[in-house]
Design a protein around this motif. Structure first.
Motif, PDB file in Angstrom:
ATOM      1  N   LYS A  57       0.835  -1.216   0.000  1.00 11.27           N
ATOM      2  CA  LYS A  57       0.000   0.000   0.000  1.00 11.27           C
ATOM      3  C   LYS A  57       0.865   1.259   0.000  1.00 11.27           C
ATOM      4  CE  LYS A  57      -1.402   2.133   3.646  1.00 11.27           C
ATOM      5  NZ  LYS A  57      -0.942   3.316   4.410  1.00 11.27           N
ATOM      6  N   GLU A  58       1.905   1.262   0.840  1.00  7.41           N
ATOM      7  CA  GLU A  58       2.769   2.445   0.913  1.00  7.41           C
ATOM      8  C   GLU A  58       3.460   2.696  -0.428  1.00  7.41           C
ATOM      9  OE1 GLU A  58       3.063   4.686   3.225  1.00  7.41           O
ATOM     10  OE2 GLU A  58       1.832   3.704   4.739  1.00  7.41           O
ATOM     11  N   ALA A  59       3.940   1.617  -1.061  1.00  9.31           N
ATOM     12  CA  ALA A  59       4.620   1.766  -2.354  1.00  9.31           C
ATOM     13  C   ALA A  59       3.645   2.354  -3.374  1.00  9.31           C
ATOM     14  CB  ALA A  59       5.147   0.414  -2.827  1.00  9.31           C
ATOM     15  N   ALA A  60       2.436   1.831  -3.396  1.00  8.39           N
ATOM     16  CA  ALA A  60       1.442   2.325  -4.359  1.00  8.39           C
ATOM     17  C   ALA A  60       1.127   3.795  -4.107  1.00  8.39           C
ATOM     18  CB  ALA A  60       0.173   1.488  -4.282  1.00  8.39           C
ATOM     19  N   MET A  61       1.003   4.170  -2.825  1.00  6.23           N
ATOM     20  CA  MET A  61       0.640   5.561  -2.514  1.00  6.23           C
ATOM     21  C   MET A  61       1.740   6.537  -2.929  1.00  6.23           C
ATOM     22  SD  MET A  61      -2.459   5.757  -1.587  1.00  6.23           S
ATOM     23  CE  MET A  61      -2.553   7.501  -1.171  1.00  6.23           C
ATOM     24  N   GLU A  62       3.007   6.093  -2.883  1.00 12.52           N
ATOM     25  CA  GLU A  62       4.082   6.985  -3.349  1.00 12.52           C
ATOM     26  C   GLU A  62       3.876   7.354  -4.811  1.00 12.52           C
ATOM     27  OE1 GLU A  62       7.885   5.173  -2.813  1.00 12.52           O
ATOM     28  OE2 GLU A  62       8.016   5.809  -0.712  1.00 12.52           O
ATOM     29  N   TRP A  63       3.549   6.348  -5.639  1.00 13.30           N
ATOM     30  CA  TRP A  63       3.389   6.604  -7.078  1.00 13.30           C
ATOM     31  C   TRP A  63       2.082   7.336  -7.359  1.00 13.30           C
ATOM     32  CZ3 TRP A  63       7.880   6.386  -9.084  1.00 13.30           C
ATOM     33  CH2 TRP A  63       8.817   5.485  -8.594  1.00 13.30           C
ATOM     34  N   ILE A  64       1.069   7.027  -6.569  1.00 12.33           N
ATOM     35  CA  ILE A  64      -0.211   7.729  -6.716  1.00 12.33           C
ATOM     36  C   ILE A  64      -0.019   9.216  -6.407  1.00 12.33           C
ATOM     37  CG2 ILE A  64      -2.434   8.028  -5.502  1.00 12.33           C
ATOM     38  CD1 ILE A  64      -2.627   4.935  -5.515  1.00 12.33           C
ATOM     39  N   ASN A  65       0.722   9.509  -5.343  1.00  8.48           N
ATOM     40  CA  ASN A  65       0.970  10.906  -4.984  1.00  8.48           C
ATOM     41  C   ASN A  65       1.713  11.634  -6.089  1.00  8.48           C
ATOM     42  OD1 ASN A  65      -0.392  10.800  -2.571  1.00  8.48           O
ATOM     43  ND2 ASN A  65       1.413  10.137  -1.410  1.00  8.48           N
ATOM     44  N   LEU A  66       2.643  10.918  -6.714  1.00  9.77           N
ATOM     45  CA  LEU A  66       3.395  11.521  -7.816  1.00  9.77           C
ATOM     46  C   LEU A  66       2.457  11.823  -9.000  1.00  9.77           C
ATOM     47  CD1 LEU A  66       6.377  12.192  -7.916  1.00  9.77           C
ATOM     48  CD2 LEU A  66       6.763  10.080  -9.187  1.00  9.77           C
ATOM     49  N   CYS A  67       1.520  10.933  -9.249  1.00  8.02           N
ATOM     50  CA  CYS A  67       0.543  11.180 -10.324  1.00  8.02           C
ATOM     51  C   CYS A  67      -0.288  12.417  -9.997  1.00  8.02           C
ATOM     52  CB  CYS A  67      -0.405   9.983 -10.485  1.00  8.02           C
ATOM     53  SG  CYS A  67       0.415   8.544 -11.144  1.00  8.02           S
ATOM     54  N   LEU A  68      -0.725  12.511  -8.738  1.00 10.31           N
ATOM     55  CA  LEU A  68      -1.552  13.659  -8.342  1.00 10.31           C
ATOM     56  C   LEU A  68      -0.748  14.957  -8.449  1.00 10.31           C
ATOM     57  CD1 LEU A  68      -3.418  12.057  -5.300  1.00 10.31           C
ATOM     58  CD2 LEU A  68      -4.411  12.652  -7.529  1.00 10.31           C
ATOM     59  N   GLU A  69       0.531  14.906  -8.016  1.00  8.47           N
ATOM     60  CA  GLU A  69       1.377  16.113  -8.131  1.00  8.47           C
ATOM     61  C   GLU A  69       1.540  16.542  -9.588  1.00  8.47           C
ATOM     62  OE1 GLU A  69       5.116  15.142  -6.229  1.00  8.47           O
ATOM     63  OE2 GLU A  69       4.034  14.729  -4.362  1.00  8.47           O
ATOM     64  N   ASN A  70       1.554  15.537 -10.494  1.00  7.87           N
ATOM     65  CA  ASN A  70       1.700  15.839 -11.927  1.00  7.87           C
ATOM     66  C   ASN A  70       0.348  16.047 -12.605  1.00  7.87           C
ATOM     67  OD1 ASN A  70       4.653  15.512 -13.048  1.00  7.87           O
ATOM     68  ND2 ASN A  70       4.397  14.019 -11.401  1.00  7.87           N
ATOM     69  N   ASP A  71      -0.710  16.099 -11.797  1.00  3.84           N
ATOM     70  CA  ASP A  71      -2.065  16.266 -12.314  1.00  3.84           C
ATOM     71  C   ASP A  71      -2.396  15.217 -13.395  1.00  3.84           C
ATOM     72  OD1 ASP A  71      -4.529  17.396 -12.408  1.00  3.84           O
ATOM     73  OD2 ASP A  71      -4.008  18.856 -13.976  1.00  3.84           O
ATOM     74  N   PHE A  72      -1.985  13.992 -13.147  1.00  7.86           N
ATOM     75  CA  PHE A  72      -2.254  12.890 -14.085  1.00  7.86           C
ATOM     76  C   PHE A  72      -3.196  11.909 -13.394  1.00  7.86           C
ATOM     77  CE2 PHE A  72      -0.852   8.735 -16.002  1.00  7.86           C
ATOM     78  CZ  PHE A  72      -1.427   8.964 -17.238  1.00  7.86           C
ATOM     79  N   ARG A  73      -4.389  11.755 -14.000  1.00  6.94           N
ATOM     80  CA  ARG A  73      -5.392  10.924 -13.326  1.00  6.94           C
ATOM     81  C   ARG A  73      -5.846   9.734 -14.162  1.00  6.94           C
ATOM     82  NH1 ARG A  73      -5.426  15.573 -10.763  1.00  6.94           N
ATOM     83  NH2 ARG A  73      -6.188  15.670  -8.617  1.00  6.94           N
ATOM     84  N   ASN A  74      -5.184   9.524 -15.318  1.00  8.24           N
ATOM     85  CA  ASN A  74      -5.599   8.380 -16.147  1.00  8.24           C
ATOM     86  C   ASN A  74      -4.863   7.121 -15.676  1.00  8.24           C
ATOM     87  OD1 ASN A  74      -7.607   8.138 -18.020  1.00  8.24           O
ATOM     88  ND2 ASN A  74      -6.214   8.037 -19.773  1.00  8.24           N
ATOM     89  N   VAL A  75      -5.130   6.749 -14.428  1.00  8.73           N
ATOM     90  CA  VAL A  75      -4.303   5.746 -13.758  1.00  8.73           C
ATOM     91  C   VAL A  75      -5.162   4.660 -13.106  1.00  8.73           C
ATOM     92  CG1 VAL A  75      -2.634   5.418 -11.894  1.00  8.73           C
ATOM     93  CG2 VAL A  75      -2.564   7.500 -13.251  1.00  8.73           C
TER      94      VAL A  75
END
Ligand code: SF4
Length: 447
Positions: free
Chosen positions: A157-175
């Motif tokens: 879960k922690e690993a996934a949230m790191e990459w999810i946060n990076l997507c949100l910071e890059n305003d990328f939601r097609n994930v």
């Protein structure tokens, strides 16, 4: 739990849309004819999304050609490139297909560099409208995460949230995100933790569910259905892949059943159930044997995984392929199916636990035949965890908690692993099962 919508070509995943059924080719992507033929069979069987492995840059061209030929045939099923380790290949693939599956932690050993490469991929995907699946697996989390959290659902879960946060910071939601494991308890726990964390964060990305390396036959189906249904019944999950070490077309009816049942189109064939002393006794009147095992896994998998009950007994009947009614009351088959479900939910081990990947374009040997032979010759090793993996690139990392591993190297050679350690390398394929058995026997005799 309502996830956001993700566009993958003409398909929408999440946002309350019907659960998407997907599968993966086990052809070599460079073999364009075979890959197109397999995609067509998958499409005809009802696959709504098809993944192909892209091990090298030259496979990106093959992928583009496969896509073109499918489109020329009037098949617009979105294609997904499965990419490991190389951000360059992922970026190139993002230019030609609708979705790219990556495990971004594998891009680079250095986390900062991996983040940079991921950000580059995100920018290409944003400009091309390509979706991404962040596909993390138990067993291949990387040293940084396992040092902090262990090889655990929390680590996943922690690993996934790191990459999810990076997507949100890059305003990328097609994930879309996946956290697969072959251990059903680990898999269910990891997805539950991630779903709760995303909800708390305020953006719930669609989840791709699967029990990885589930094996084949009844065990593969029961393990997959038990793990996936536990989550779908809680409203967690938007797309499903059932990984079987068989013809991948066989995965589709199982995934379809799960999508239909949790999409409200199907009901269990269970007629009656009584629960006393934490044991369930259920009677089925199933239209087929496959339906019986899937109903059983969905009806009781979650209860067993969550320790709400401790045992199960089944009776009733199913219709065989000739349409005759087969009664299972008190039969060896009823006992066997209950044993299979108990083992799938890791409540009682009555035989060895097998981990086998479904195979893909990286597999260089007859995985299904070898797996069946390994199962036949190791059936006496109750409780032992034995893995049969298609390739040396991902196999060792993905066989997680196996005691022994048979891992194809390519060029008709095999490496045998004891836990995470390769103990015999470059063994000719036709001797490898004998060597595996000898090593296991001598290990047992030493104890
Ligand atoms: S472990 Fe199996 S499914 Fe995974 S990449 Fe290797 S051959 Fe393909």
């Amino acid at each position: 739990m309502k996830s956001i919508e993700v566009k993958v070509g003409n398909l929408t995943i999440g946002g309350g849309h019907p659960i998407v059924v997907q599968t993966m080719c086990n052809t070599h992507t460079s073999d364009i004819e075979a890959s197109v033929a397999q995609c067509i069979r998958m499409y005809e069987a009802g696959a709504e999304m098809i993944r192909l492995t892209v091990p090298a840059m030259k496979d990106v061209e093959a992928l583009a050609e496969i896509r073109k030929r499918l489109r020329d045939n009037g098949i617009d099923t979105p294609l997904v490139a499965d990419v490991h380790f190389s951000s360059e290949i992922a970026i190139a693939a993002a230019e030609v297909v609708e979705k790219v599956r990556i495990n971004p932690g594998n891009f680079h050993r250095d986390h900062e560099k991996a983040c940079e490469q991921f950000a580059k991929l995100v920018s290409v995907c944003k400009s091309r409208g390509t979706a991404v699946r962040i596909g993390l697996n138990h067993g291949s989390l990387g040293e940084r995460i396992t040092t902090l959290y262990g090889n655990t659902p929390l680590g996943m879960k922690e690993a996934a949230m790191e990459w999810i946060n990076l997507c949100l910071e890059n305003d990328f939601r097609n994930v879309v995100v996946s956290l697969k494991a072959s251990n059903t308890i680990v898999m269910v726990e990891a997805y539950r933790l991630l779903a709760a964390a995303m909800e708390e964060k305020g953006t719930v990305f669609p989840l791709h569910l699967g029990v990885t390396e589930a094996g084949n036959g009844d065990s593969g189906r029961i393990k997959s259905a038990a793990g996936i249904s536990a989550l779908l019944s809680e409203g967690i999950g938007d797309t499903v892949r059932v990984s079987l070490t068989e013809d991948p077309v066989n995965e589709i009816p199982v995934a379809r059943y799960l999508a239909d049942r949790y999409g409200g189109k199907l009901h269990s064939s269970m007629g009656k159930v009584e629960i006393s002393d934490r044991k369930a006794a259920a009677a089925y009147f199933a239209p087929s044997r496959e339906r019986l095992i899937l109903d059983l896994a969905c009806d009781f998998g979650k209860m067993l995984l969550d320790r709400k009950i401790d045992d199960i007994e089944i009776k009733g009947s199913y219709r065989n392929e000739s349409g005759e009614e087969v009664t299972i009351d008190g039969s060896r088959e009823a006992e066997y199916l209950a044993d299979e479900l108990m083992q799938a939910t890791r409540r009682r081990f009555y035989k060895p636990e097998y981990i086998a990947c479904p195979g893909c374009g990286r597999t260089m040997y007859d995985l299904e035949k070898t797996f069946n032979e390994v199962k036949r010759r190791t059936s006496h090793l109750k409780g032992m965890v034995i893995a049969v993996m298609g390739c040396i690139v991902n196999g060792p990392g993905e066989m997680a908690d196996a005691d022994w591993g048979y891992v194809g190297e390519g060029s008709r050679k095999v490496t045998i692993y004891k836990k995470k350690t390769p103990v015999l390398k470059h063994v000719p394929e036709d001797e490898a099962i004998d060597r595996l058995l000898e090593l296991i026997e001598s290990d047992i005799n030493r104890l």
